[in-house]
Design an enzyme around this catalytic site. Structure first.
Site, PDB file in Angstrom:
ATOM      1  N   ARG A  37      40.027 -41.294  -9.004  1.00  0.00           N
ATOM      2  CA  ARG A  37      40.981 -40.359  -8.133  1.00  0.00           C
ATOM      3  C   ARG A  37      41.225 -41.801  -6.458  1.00  0.00           C
ATOM      4  O   ARG A  37      40.205 -43.335  -6.587  1.00  0.00           O
ATOM      5  CB  ARG A  37      39.155 -40.244  -7.643  1.00  0.00           C
ATOM      6  CG  ARG A  37      39.391 -39.440  -5.599  1.00  0.00           C
ATOM      7  CD  ARG A  37      38.662 -38.574  -5.123  1.00  0.00           C
ATOM      8  NE  ARG A  37      37.159 -38.957  -5.335  1.00  0.00           N
ATOM      9  CZ  ARG A  37      36.061 -39.058  -5.149  1.00  0.00           C
ATOM     10  NH1 ARG A  37      35.674 -37.043  -5.606  1.00  0.00           N
ATOM     11  NH2 ARG A  37      34.577 -38.679  -5.054  1.00  0.00           N
ATOM     12  N   SER A 106      38.738 -27.768  -7.594  1.00  0.00           N
ATOM     13  CA  SER A 106      37.619 -28.163  -7.110  1.00  0.00           C
ATOM     14  C   SER A 106      37.851 -26.352  -6.108  1.00  0.00           C
ATOM     15  O   SER A 106      38.346 -26.464  -5.820  1.00  0.00           O
ATOM     16  CB  SER A 106      37.547 -28.867  -5.913  1.00  0.00           C
ATOM     17  OG  SER A 106      37.836 -30.261  -6.695  1.00  0.00           O
ATOM     18  N   LYS A 135      32.046 -38.190  -0.243  1.00  0.00           N
ATOM     19  CA  LYS A 135      32.655 -37.027   0.230  1.00  0.00           C
ATOM     20  C   LYS A 135      32.333 -36.985   1.623  1.00  0.00           C
ATOM     21  O   LYS A 135      31.024 -36.590   1.727  1.00  0.00           O
ATOM     22  CB  LYS A 135      32.426 -35.780  -0.699  1.00  0.00           C
ATOM     23  CG  LYS A 135      33.530 -35.528  -0.034  1.00  0.00           C
ATOM     24  CD  LYS A 135      33.953 -33.490  -1.413  1.00  0.00           C
ATOM     25  CE  LYS A 135      34.761 -32.338  -1.552  1.00  0.00           C
ATOM     26  NZ  LYS A 135      36.459 -32.922  -0.613  1.00  0.00           N
TER      27      LYS A 135
END
Length: 204
Positions: A37, A106, A135
């Site tokens: 990521r 997601s 997050k």
């Protein structure tokens, strides 16, 4: 083998040296999938990191997944791509990467979960299970009850992510979710190898 079982998502803030250490250790500790990521880096840096990790995963049987960027996945011939809700639509992504690559998406609420069942994807990342500093834009947390319901209602395999650690991973695993994804619990462990071994034991 269940490739989703212990799913490592990399920490974009770690430099390539730290990242290499984490990946080598995680491989030795029994991680089953790795997603890179990179939210803030430039594309060349992303490709460079992906190439380094791909070389480390060579001949391990552990799939390499690229977060968000189809172009990077194609550039390094990764095993798959993981999309968010604001990324490229899943049907277009599938057309670009072909039928044999892994495609994940997601989902952040029940409506998205329901809609995703008919998309050409292989698995769903169900986010966030618990609040997490990784997050910061989380609106909804599924908690264990929500995750249990989602597992029962989804025909696609689910990978749980968000705020999962050694203290709560057993409870998450008891929902019979297909996989569990972690960032901090592996990336920030003193020994990612030992962390992965312990997490695998707790999953059961």
């Amino acid at each position: 083998m269940n490739k989703y079982r212990l799913y490592l998502v990399t920490d974009e803030h770690q430099d390539i040296e730290a990242l290499t250490f984490v990946i080598k250790e995680a491989i030795a500790g029994g991680v089953t999938m790795v997603q890179i990521r990179e939210k803030h880096g430039d594309i060349r840096a992303f490709i460079q990191r992906a190439m380094v990790i791909k070389a480390l995963l060579l001949n391990t049987g552990i799939p390499l997944i690229i977060n968000d960027r189809i172009d990077v996945a194609l550039a390094v011939d990764a095993d798959g791509v993981h999309l968010g809700q604001s990324d490229m639509p899943a049907d277009i992504a599938r057309r670009l990467i072909g039928p044999n690559k892994i495609l994940g998406l997601s989902v952040e609420n029940e409506t998205q979960l329901e809609h995703a069942q008919s998309l050409p994807i292989d698995y769903l990342g169900i986010s966030a299970i618990f609040p997490t500093p990784t997050k910061t834009d989380t609106v909804y947390t599924w908690r264990i009850d929500g995750l249990s319901k989602a597992v029962k209602s989804s025909k696609l395999p689910l990978v749980a992510i968000g705020g999962i650690n050694k203290e709560n991973i057993q409870t998450v695993a008891q929902t019979h979710v297909a996989g569990i994804a972690l960032v901090s619990a592996i990336c920030h462990a003193q020994s990612p190898k030992i962390a992965c071994e312990e997490l695998n034991q707790l999953i059961g």
